[in-house]
Design an enzyme around this catalytic site. Structure first.
Site, mmCIF file in Angstrom:
data_model
loop_
_atom_site.group_PDB
_atom_site.id
_atom_site.type_symbol
_atom_site.label_atom_id
_atom_site.label_comp_id
_atom_site.label_asym_id
_atom_site.label_seq_id
_atom_site.Cartn_x
_atom_site.Cartn_y
_atom_site.Cartn_z
ATOM 1 N N ASP A 173 22.014 -25.745 -57.192
ATOM 2 C CA ASP A 173 20.853 -26.563 -57.520
ATOM 3 C C ASP A 173 20.045 -26.920 -56.272
ATOM 4 O O ASP A 173 18.825 -26.747 -56.221
ATOM 5 C CB ASP A 173 21.294 -27.846 -58.236
ATOM 6 C CG ASP A 173 22.105 -27.546 -59.488
ATOM 7 O OD1 ASP A 173 22.098 -26.379 -59.922
ATOM 8 O OD2 ASP A 173 22.739 -28.465 -60.011
ATOM 9 N N TYR A 223 33.030 -30.943 -66.348
ATOM 10 C CA TYR A 223 32.710 -30.148 -65.160
ATOM 11 C C TYR A 223 33.869 -30.199 -64.158
ATOM 12 O O TYR A 223 34.338 -29.171 -63.662
ATOM 13 C CB TYR A 223 31.424 -30.692 -64.527
ATOM 14 C CG TYR A 223 30.885 -29.828 -63.416
ATOM 15 C CD1 TYR A 223 30.024 -28.773 -63.682
ATOM 16 C CD2 TYR A 223 31.234 -30.052 -62.085
ATOM 17 C CE1 TYR A 223 29.524 -27.969 -62.671
ATOM 18 C CE2 TYR A 223 30.747 -29.253 -61.060
ATOM 19 C CZ TYR A 223 29.892 -28.221 -61.361
ATOM 20 O OH TYR A 223 29.409 -27.426 -60.353
HETATM 21 C C1 GLA Z 1 25.669 -27.962 -62.325
HETATM 22 C C2 GLA Z 1 26.087 -27.916 -60.852
HETATM 23 C C3 GLA Z 1 25.867 -26.517 -60.259
HETATM 24 C C4 GLA Z 1 26.493 -25.445 -61.135
HETATM 25 C C5 GLA Z 1 26.103 -25.626 -62.596
HETATM 26 C C6 GLA Z 1 26.829 -24.688 -63.515
HETATM 27 O O1 GLA Z 1 24.291 -27.784 -62.433
HETATM 28 O O2 GLA Z 1 25.367 -28.862 -60.112
HETATM 29 O O3 GLA Z 1 26.365 -26.478 -58.947
HETATM 30 O O4 GLA Z 1 27.880 -25.415 -60.972
HETATM 31 O O5 GLA Z 1 26.347 -26.947 -63.045
HETATM 32 O O6 GLA Z 1 26.449 -23.376 -63.275
#
Ligand code: GLA
Length: 388
Positions: A173, A223
């Site tokens: 991101d 996550y």
């Molecule tokens: C979030 C995290 C990223 C990535 C996505 C999944 O956005 O911030 O680093 O792991 O999830 O692809």
């Protein structure tokens, strides 16, 4: 993106008139393909979008940073000589985090008045946090008259998210927000941290972001749990004598040979990672030569894998994707970002944009009792500074 005029007026109202020294525009991002692979050293394909966070900032000659976030109609302030986490005030922690880390790396961060405006859905899976971190860091650097190598900036912002927001995110991101380029997606190699630009804008197509507006209650815990599962799978593969540094090194054959050892759940997680990386390699080539239909098929395959193998989707996102698959002119659709809520992204023929909106809205409202957000997004530049 927020208009500069509006940012100037919010700043003046909040901080007793006058003009800011500079404006910083920091985009959000949407990931086109390559989900949950950045923290496994894989390949990803995000693009920065024409929505984001705008900062109006002025040095105030003190050691204090005063913040105002228009989205929350909330203020916060902190002392640069002892920056601490802001307790409940979540959004301010990102700004505090980057200020603290910049100070630690030797940047002479000045006291400042900062108005923050945003046209990104909060926690909607479009990287409102990375946009906030990278924008705030760029604003502090600008006021300090300092510069920082772009990759170092992205890494610093990722660290702020780990340490000040407690989210163990990968680098995708922040990287996309820093390196975004108008008209392009970013094919990022999360092992080497190199990237290539892939053209992804054409008058015949549209990228649409559909916001499920579903509460993301499980997002943070889900996550973190998936990251741990990946670590565990990697440790088991190493223990079995496989020569792997990260899940990026795993092949389909290696996975098949180790399925029993991993057990059904971990084998599924690894299968997603391995096949998703393959889809990014293939998909970037299709996109670069305008094979939208083929790219779209990979988007559907990615979503299926995220639903069945990685279990990161929810009914609302599945419904949006199924409606896409059932609509003429929609090449592909998939959940995007961390999952457990947030947004889906669709690639469609430009003339199908209105029809798809009507169709998906109608069926989504019927099933979930609320309208999905529907925004046509353009691939845009990364963070930029505007002198006022
Ligand atoms: C979030 C995290 C990223 C990535 C996505 C999944 O956005 O911030 O680093 O792991 O999830 O692809």
């Amino acid at each position: 993106m927020i208009e500069s005029e509006r940012a100037l007026s919010v700043f003046a109202k909040q901080f007793g008139g006058g003009k800011p020294d500079l404006l910083v525009h920091s985009p959000g991002r949407v990931n086109l393909i390559g989900e949950h692979v950045d923290y496994n050293a894989g390949l990803v394909l995000p693009m920065a979008i024409d929505r984001g966070t705008t900062f109006a900032v002025r040095a105030n000659g003190t050691k204090n940073v005063r913040l105002f976030a228009e989205t929350f109609n909330a203020a916060d302030s902190f002392d640069l000589s002892r920056v601490a986490k802001a307790g409940k005030c979540d959004w301010a922690n990102y700004v505090r985090g980057v200020a603290a880390l910049l100070l630690e790396s030797g940047v002479d961060v000045p006291g400042a008045d900062i108005a923050i405006l945003s046209d990104l859905p909060v926690a909607g899976g479009l990287s409102s946090s990375a946009s906030l971190e990278v924008g705030a860091a760029t604003a502090f650097l600008g006021l300090a008259g300092a510069t920082m190598e772009p990759l170092k900036l992205a890494l610093l912002c990722q660290r702020a998210e780990h340490e000040y927001a407690g989210v163990p995110c990968g680098l995708m991101d922040q990287f996309a927000v820093v390196f975004g380029k108008v008209g392009h997606a970013i094919r990022m190699d999360c092992r080497t941290l190199e990237h290539q630009l892939v053209p992804c804008d054409h008058e015949a197509i549209a990228w649409v972001i559909l916001d499920s507006r579903a509460p993301r209650k499980l997002a943070a815990s889900g996550y973190a749990k998936r990251r741990k599962e990946c670590d565990k799978a990697l440790a088991l593969l190493k223990k079995a004598g496989e020569k792997v540094e990260t899940l990026r090194d795993v092949t389909v054959e290696m996975l098949e040979a180790n399925e029993d050892r991993l057990g059904a759940t971990l084998a599924s997680r690894v299968r997603h990672v391995v096949t998703e990386i393959g889809r990014v390699v293939e998909g970037s080539e299709y996109l670069a030569i305008g094979q939208y239909d083929l790219f779209g098929r990979l988007m559907y395959a990615s979503h299926r894998s995220l639903t069945t193998e990685y279990e990161a989707s929810i009914d609302a996102l599945d419904h949006i994707v199924e409606t896409g698959a059932d609509t003429l002119g929609v090449y592909g659709c998939r959940m995007t970002g961390g999952g457990w809520g947030g947004c889906a992204v669709a690639l469609l023929a430009v003339e199908a944009t209105r029809f798809f909106q009507e169709r998906v809205t109608r069926s989504y409202v019927k099933k979930f009792g609320r309208e999905p957000g529907y925004v046509v997004a353009r691939p845009s530049d990364g963070v930029r500074v505007e002198r006022v």
